[in-house]
Design an enzyme around this catalytic site. Structure first.
Site, PDB file in Angstrom:
ATOM      1  CE  LYS A 127     107.842 -22.736  81.596  1.00 15.30           C
ATOM      2  NZ  LYS A 127     107.953 -21.639  82.596  1.00 15.30           N
ATOM      3  CG  ASP A 178     110.261 -17.554  79.551  1.00 17.20           C
ATOM      4  OD1 ASP A 178     109.711 -16.716  78.804  1.00 17.20           O
ATOM      5  OD2 ASP A 178     109.987 -17.687  80.769  1.00 17.20           O
ATOM      6  CE  LYS A 237     111.943 -15.079  81.772  1.00 16.92           C
ATOM      7  NZ  LYS A 237     111.351 -14.882  83.092  1.00 16.92           N
ATOM      8  CG  ASP A 281     111.209 -21.651  81.246  1.00 20.44           C
ATOM      9  OD1 ASP A 281     111.098 -22.109  82.399  1.00 20.44           O
ATOM     10  OD2 ASP A 281     110.443 -20.803  80.762  1.00 20.44           O
ATOM     11  CG  ASP A 339     108.465 -13.618  81.793  1.00 19.71           C
ATOM     12  OD1 ASP A 339     108.745 -14.722  81.279  1.00 19.71           O
ATOM     13  OD2 ASP A 339     109.202 -13.014  82.585  1.00 19.71           O
ATOM     14  CD  GLU A 354     106.887 -18.796  79.866  1.00 22.71           C
ATOM     15  OE1 GLU A 354     106.760 -17.720  80.481  1.00 22.71           O
ATOM     16  OE2 GLU A 354     107.701 -19.667  80.207  1.00 22.71           O
ATOM     17  NE  ARG A 361     101.449 -18.457  85.370  1.00 22.87           N
ATOM     18  CZ  ARG A 361     101.661 -17.689  86.434  1.00 22.87           C
ATOM     19  NH1 ARG A 361     100.661 -17.080  87.031  1.00 22.87           N
ATOM     20  NH2 ARG A 361     102.882 -17.499  86.888  1.00 22.87           N
TER      21      ARG A 361
HETATM   22  N1  BES Z   1     110.411 -19.528  83.432  1.00 24.59           N
HETATM   23  C1  BES Z   1     110.006 -18.516  84.320  1.00 24.59           C
HETATM   24  C2  BES Z   1     110.223 -18.863  85.796  1.00 24.59           C
HETATM   25  C3  BES Z   1     111.656 -18.955  86.226  1.00 24.59           C
HETATM   26  C4  BES Z   1     112.302 -17.836  86.705  1.00 24.59           C
HETATM   27  C5  BES Z   1     112.327 -20.150  86.189  1.00 24.59           C
HETATM   28  C6  BES Z   1     113.613 -17.920  87.116  1.00 24.59           C
HETATM   29  C7  BES Z   1     113.636 -20.234  86.610  1.00 24.59           C
HETATM   30  C8  BES Z   1     114.284 -19.126  87.070  1.00 24.59           C
HETATM   31  C9  BES Z   1     108.522 -18.234  84.137  1.00 24.59           C
HETATM   32  O1  BES Z   1     108.037 -18.397  82.857  1.00 24.59           O
HETATM   33  C10 BES Z   1     108.320 -16.790  84.480  1.00 24.59           C
HETATM   34  O2  BES Z   1     108.841 -15.969  83.786  1.00 24.59           O
HETATM   35  N2  BES Z   1     107.567 -16.533  85.551  1.00 24.59           N
HETATM   36  C11 BES Z   1     107.324 -15.215  86.001  1.00 24.59           C
HETATM   37  C12 BES Z   1     105.860 -15.103  86.329  1.00 24.59           C
HETATM   38  C13 BES Z   1     105.386 -13.698  86.567  1.00 24.59           C
HETATM   39  C14 BES Z   1     105.461 -12.913  85.293  1.00 24.59           C
HETATM   40  C15 BES Z   1     103.991 -13.745  87.088  1.00 24.59           C
HETATM   41  C16 BES Z   1     108.191 -14.963  87.225  1.00 24.59           C
HETATM   42  O3  BES Z   1     108.395 -15.890  88.014  1.00 24.59           O
HETATM   43  O4  BES Z   1     108.707 -13.858  87.372  1.00 24.59           O
HETATM   44 ZN    ZN Z   2     109.038 -19.740  81.678  1.00 20.46          ZN
HETATM   45 MN    MN Z   3     108.295 -16.689  81.668  1.00 21.99          MN
END
Ligand code: BES
Ligand code: ZN
Ligand code: MN
Length: 503
Positions: free
Chosen positions: A265, A270, A277, A288, A347, A349, A351
């Site tokens: 990824k 992000d 966010k 990210d 967010d 994204e 996946r």
């Molecule tokens: N890049 C983030 C995950 C992440 C969060 C990595 C904190 C490192 C530190 C990912 O893209 C994300 O935002 N995931 C969301 C998914 C949710 C919206 C289902 C998350 O984990 O909150």
């Molecule tokens: Zn992300």
């Molecule tokens: Mn995200």
């Protein structure tokens, strides 16, 4: 830092490091120095808290009887559990210590340290040096006003060991691994105004000088391939998305084994997109792209050390931005696989990016095994903290091999479940699936279920490295910042399981 191996202790070195075990037991080299200095080491130990435990150091200054102005007694803990990781830790902690006290040149005498242990003296010596190199990493390119006293000092290191030639050769291979780890750490540490899809692709291209074949797919090419999931994420950004395909063909002639594939990824920043966010901590989202960074660094290791297998690296590179052209919550996109996805949350994204990268990789290369890495979910941080990365797999054998490689390299994994009931949670009312599960429940697992829908029968594993890609505190062989977690692990996974024997 210049590292060399020698059978003799340099006569005039600024600091001479010798080893002690728990209960203040001196190693053979230390006993010699203690005799030359008329017992200065033992006296110093008696006057101090130092017990010889791991990560304890005792500096004996200006002892009579030796030329060196500083003898450092380094604690190594139990003598009977010495292995490569213990050696790396010793080296890493030692670098931190020597930099703290301002030493420029040091010699480490490991003579006799491994007597009675399972690890060969030369391997131990090589791993001490490797640990020192790993901890010596620093991302300093944007500091212009640092005071000399704040800069690391250590620049020349000699490891003293009998059969120094053999140790040096063993270090050569480890040194190539460190090169790849550093490449990854650099990429992950760079800010998002420097590293964006196109510039990251350009950095990956530099691997071609090591013999890696590098192809870069641009937006037009990906559109033709039908990568609607990945392209949807990037469509709000002024920076065009890219996919990089790296191939290392190191298998011996005539080998018919399909390649081993790694997929990363690479969200270069992000923001969350329209599902934006909060401001606090958003700067962290420059890393990210760590999954992609690890895949690129790993390809560098495999090529650098001439790994005897065919390996493929595929990274999906996008920037997730909110804008007038960004995708909206509720949009439905069609992935390269033909499966449709309702984007509930922009967010989630990673996946979406991996859906097309995984499908592309499995369709084009039909790999014997495919491992992806991603800073995929905040939920894995809640579940495991930062001491294990999350492992998800459809194949027990692959999972076991990954766990073993993680143990051996100090990059541990913890296996998480997959299953039909979790899979149902990502069914959508209007498309084949949606990109989030049921609220906050099992967030890392539903993300993994989503990925699994894009790998078919390919033996596959997903490493959720969200908690381990970056560290706010230093560990023995990992300074704070980008860790490169996954490079050492996957190099070992390859070396132990998929490489052809050397002739
Ligand atoms: N890049 C983030 C995950 C992440 C969060 C990595 C904190 C490192 C530190 C990912 O893209 C994300 O935002 N995931 C969301 C998914 C949710 C919206 C289902 C998350 O984990 O909150
Ligand atoms: Zn992300
Ligand atoms: Mn995200």
């Amino acid at each position: 830092m210049k590292i060399s191996f020698s059978t003799k202790t340099p006569a005039a070195t600024e600091a001479l490091v010798v080893v002690a075990f728990e209960k203040r037991r001196l190693s053979r080299g230390a006993v010699e120095i203690d005799a030359k200095t008329k017992g200065a080491l033992k006296q110093a130990m008696a006057a101090d808290r130092f017990t010889g435990a791991e990560n304890e150091f005792l500096d004996v200054l200006a002892p009579a009887g030796v030329k060196t102005r500083r003898v450092v007694v380094a604690g190594l803990g139990k003598a009977d559990s010495l292995d490569a990781l213990a050696a790396q830790k010793l080296g890493g902690n030692l670098v931190a210590h020597l930099n703290r006290v301002g030493v420029k040149r040091a010699a480490v005498d490991v003579d006799g340290v491994t007597d009675g242990a399972d690890i060969a003296a030369t391997d131990f010596a090589a791993n001490v040096a490797y640990g020192m190199r790993l901890r010596g990493y620093r991302f300093g390119k944007y500091r212009t006003k640092e005071k000399p006293k704040d800069k690391p000092t250590l620049d020349k290191l000699t490891v003293v060991v009998r059969r120094a030639r053999t140790a040096s050769a063993a270090f050569g291979e480890l040194d190539r691994i460190a090169d790849g780890v550093f490449f990854t750490r650099d990429l992950v540490s760079e800010p998002a105004n420097v590293i964006y899809p196109e510039s990251l692709a350009r950095r990956a291209r530099t691997l071609s000088k090591l013999g890696v074949k590098v192809e870069v797919l641009d937006v037009a090419r990906m559109r033709k391939l039908g990568m609607g999931a990945l392209l949807g994420v990037g469509q709000g950004s002024a920076r065009g998305s890219r996919m990089v395909v790296m191939r290392w063909n190191g298998a011996p002639k005539g080998s018919k084994a399909p390649p081993v594939a790694f997929v990363g990824k690479g969200v270069t920043f992000d923001t969350g997109g329209i599902s934006i966010k909060p401001a606090g901590g958003m700067e962290d989202m420059k890393w990210d792209m760590a999954g992609a960074g690890v895949v690129i660094g790993l390809m560098k290791v495999l090529a650098g050390r001439g790994a005897r297998l065919d390996a493929v690296g595929v990274v999906g590179l996008v920037e997730n931005m909110p804008s007038a052209t960004a995708q909206r919550p509720g949009d439905v996109v069609t992935s390269m696989s033909g499966q449709t996805i309702e984007v509930i949350n922009t967010d989630a994204e990673g996946r979406l990016v991996l859906a097309d990268a995984l499908w592309y990789c499995r369709s084009r290369f039909k790999p014997r095994v495919m491992v992806n890495l991603a800073t995929l979910t905040g939920a894995i941080i809640v579940a495991l903290g930062s001491y294990h990365a999350g492992l998800f797999s459809n194949d027990d054998d692959v999972a076991g091999k990954l766990i073993a490689a993680g143990e051996a390299t100090g990059e541990p994994l913890w296996r998480m479940p997959l299953g039909e009931r979790y899979d149902k949670d990502i069914n959508s009312d209007i498309a084949d699936m949606k990109n989030v599960g049921k609220g906050r429940e099992a967030g890392s697992i539903t993300a993994a279920q989503f990925l699994q829908r894009f790998v078919d029968e390919t033996p596959w594993a997903h490493l959720d490295i969200a908690a381990v890609a970056w560290s706010k505190t230093a560990a023995a062989t990992v300074p704070k910042g980008g860790t490169g977690f996954g490079v050492r692990l996957l190099d070992r996974f390859v070396a132990d399981n998929y490489e052809a024997k050397k002739p």
